[in-house]
Scaffold this motif. Structure first.
Motif, mmCIF file in Angstrom:
data_model
loop_
_atom_site.group_PDB
_atom_site.id
_atom_site.type_symbol
_atom_site.label_atom_id
_atom_site.label_comp_id
_atom_site.label_asym_id
_atom_site.label_seq_id
_atom_site.Cartn_x
_atom_site.Cartn_y
_atom_site.Cartn_z
ATOM 1 N N GLU A 341 0.879 -1.187 0.070
ATOM 2 C CA GLU A 341 -0.101 0.027 0.112
ATOM 3 C C GLU A 341 0.760 1.044 0.119
ATOM 4 O OE1 GLU A 341 -3.381 2.174 2.598
ATOM 5 O OE2 GLU A 341 -2.498 0.205 3.492
ATOM 6 N N MET A 342 1.856 1.208 0.721
ATOM 7 C CA MET A 342 2.620 2.479 0.924
ATOM 8 C C MET A 342 3.546 2.570 -0.438
ATOM 9 S SD MET A 342 6.131 3.108 3.688
ATOM 10 C CE MET A 342 6.974 1.616 2.838
ATOM 11 N N ILE A 343 3.874 1.621 -1.233
ATOM 12 C CA ILE A 343 4.557 1.749 -2.452
ATOM 13 C C ILE A 343 3.782 2.243 -3.615
ATOM 14 C CG2 ILE A 343 5.537 0.487 -4.197
ATOM 15 C CD1 ILE A 343 6.904 -1.678 -2.132
ATOM 16 N N VAL A 344 2.275 1.791 -3.341
ATOM 17 C CA VAL A 344 1.455 2.360 -4.607
ATOM 18 C C VAL A 344 1.196 3.887 -4.110
ATOM 19 C CG1 VAL A 344 -0.806 2.043 -5.339
ATOM 20 C CG2 VAL A 344 0.600 -0.154 -4.990
ATOM 21 N N LEU A 345 0.759 4.133 -2.787
ATOM 22 C CA LEU A 345 0.626 5.471 -2.501
ATOM 23 C C LEU A 345 1.533 6.328 -2.550
ATOM 24 C CD1 LEU A 345 -1.537 4.952 0.743
ATOM 25 C CD2 LEU A 345 -2.341 5.456 -1.528
ATOM 26 N N ASP A 346 2.999 6.078 -2.489
ATOM 27 C CA ASP A 346 3.989 6.842 -2.818
ATOM 28 C C ASP A 346 4.390 7.080 -4.251
ATOM 29 O OD1 ASP A 346 4.706 7.081 -0.331
ATOM 30 O OD2 ASP A 346 6.404 5.263 -0.286
ATOM 31 N N ILE A 347 3.819 6.176 -5.286
ATOM 32 C CA ILE A 347 3.802 6.445 -6.743
ATOM 33 C C ILE A 347 2.770 7.342 -7.106
ATOM 34 C CG2 ILE A 347 3.925 5.386 -8.940
ATOM 35 C CD1 ILE A 347 5.352 2.781 -7.454
#
Length: 379
Positions: A341-347
């Motif tokens: 979730e963090m990776i997707v939201l960061d992108i």
């Protein structure tokens, strides 16, 4: 004025509903991370879409990376870019210069590579190799004749040299007997001959008078050695002996020599020529510096180009063995849902935020449109 506030109120309500709906929808992509239950009944839409389809998502991403992103063609294209090739060449040139200018000895290099006592070991290996080669050659040629084993041109050239050899022997012999040393040798021989014959020798000496037997014999020996007939005779004799020699078997030839002594001399000669101890204890720079310019300016660029070409040819098979899609899938599957979730939201943080505001905008416009319609068509 009441109509304005009504339209504004409906717009605000629509905007709140649209924005909240999009925000909730985006949040439901990841939340909740795990399924929720009321008793045995699983609450709908739990877990979120991405946690629920995590395995399928990992498989699809791996497939996309393998088939469309990290392809053999893209890697080959990247390797062939001038910048990449230049970086590889520069790295190899720097490393090569470090080694070629180093004071480290070859023995120390071998020591670091866990080859202790390199000199003794190399000499032992060399001696073992000489023994093996000698045995192999001996076993191969032992039952062959000299004529069968040597090239025909060698034999023909050797046979052509027979007249030269006989001429050399006769010339040197004639020169010897014409010299003072030859004269002394003939005198000793004649003196010994006359002494052996006793009184008969004295009679011969009396018959010769003041002339010695040596003075009579030596000119005849020289005359014999310089005679054309003697040359023909020696040519014939040497040719006859040569014909016998070429029919010898190597087994008969080798019987005349000691294998052990021959091998010892050969090993000693080779060891002396190589001088392994001196070679191993010299710094690497003593051998490499003269070739530094050629290595850095010519050899390394050529090796880099050939290496990249060969690597490019093997990339498809290497990637097939690496199974990039499986590696990506396995890595994604090991991610926790929170990390994913963090990776997707960061992108996509900005884009998701824009989607939320877009939902609010559309909701507000729909609310305003509803208000206008209600006012235009009152019930």
């Amino acid at each position: 004025m009441d109509k304005f506030w009504f339209v504004l109120f409906m717009g605000i309500i629509g905007a709140v509903i649209g924005g909240v709906t999009n925000a909730v929808a985006i949040r439901m992509l990841f939340r909740p991370h795990n399924a929720r239950y009321i008793g045995r009944w699983r609450v709908p839409f739990t877990p979120g879409l991405i946690p629920k389809r995590k395995s399928e998502l990992a498989r699809q991403i791996g497939k996309i990376v393998d088939e469309h992103l990290l392809t053999p063609e893209s890697i080959e294209q990247k390797l062939n870019e001038p910048e990449v090739r230049g970086e590889i060449e520069a790295f190899l040139q720097i490393e090569a210069k470090k080694w070629m200018q180093s004071d480290i000895t070859i023995a120390e290099i071998l020591q670091k590579a866990h080859f202790s006592n390199a000199g003794a070991n190399l000499e032992a290996r060399m001696n073992e190799w000489i023994d093996q080669k000698y045995t192999a050659i001996k076993d191969f040629y032992v039952d062959q004749t000299v004529k069968e084993s040597l090239p025909a041109e060698w034999l023909d050239k050797a046979e052509e040299k027979i007249p030269n050899v006989s001429a050399y022997i006769l010339t040197k012999s004639a020169d010897y007997f014409s010299s003072e040393e030859g004269r002394y040798r003939v005198k000793r021989m004649t003196d010994d001959f006359l002494a052996e014959w006793g009184k008969f020798g004295s009679v011969i000496q009396m018959v010769l008078g003041n002339t010695s037997l040596e003075d009579k014999i030596r000119p005849e020996i020289v005359k014999f050695l310089t005679s054309p007939g003697t040359k023909d005779l020696l040519d014939t004799m040497l040719k006859s002996e040569w014909d016998k020699v070429v029919e010898w078997k190597w087994a008969d030839v080798l019987e005349q020599f000691s294998d052990e002594k021959a091998m010892q001399k050969t090993k000693k000669f080779v060891a002396g020529q190589l001088d392994l101890e001196t070679f191993l204890n010299q710094p690497l720079s003593a051998y490499a510096v003269p070739f530094e310019e050629k290595v850095t300016s010519t050899l390394i660029p050529e090796l880099t180009a050939k290496g990249i070409t060969k690597m490019a040819k093997r990339i498809p098979s290497m990637m097939g063995k690496l199974k990039i899609a499986d590696i990506v899938r396995q890595q994604i599957e090991t991610f926790s849902t929170e990390r994913l979730e963090m990776i997707v939201l960061d992108i996509t943080h900005r884009e998701l935020k824009m989607i939320t505001w877009l939902g609010a905008l559309l909701g507000g416009l729909i609310g305003i449109l509803q208000a206008v319609i209600l006012m235009a068509f009152p019930t």
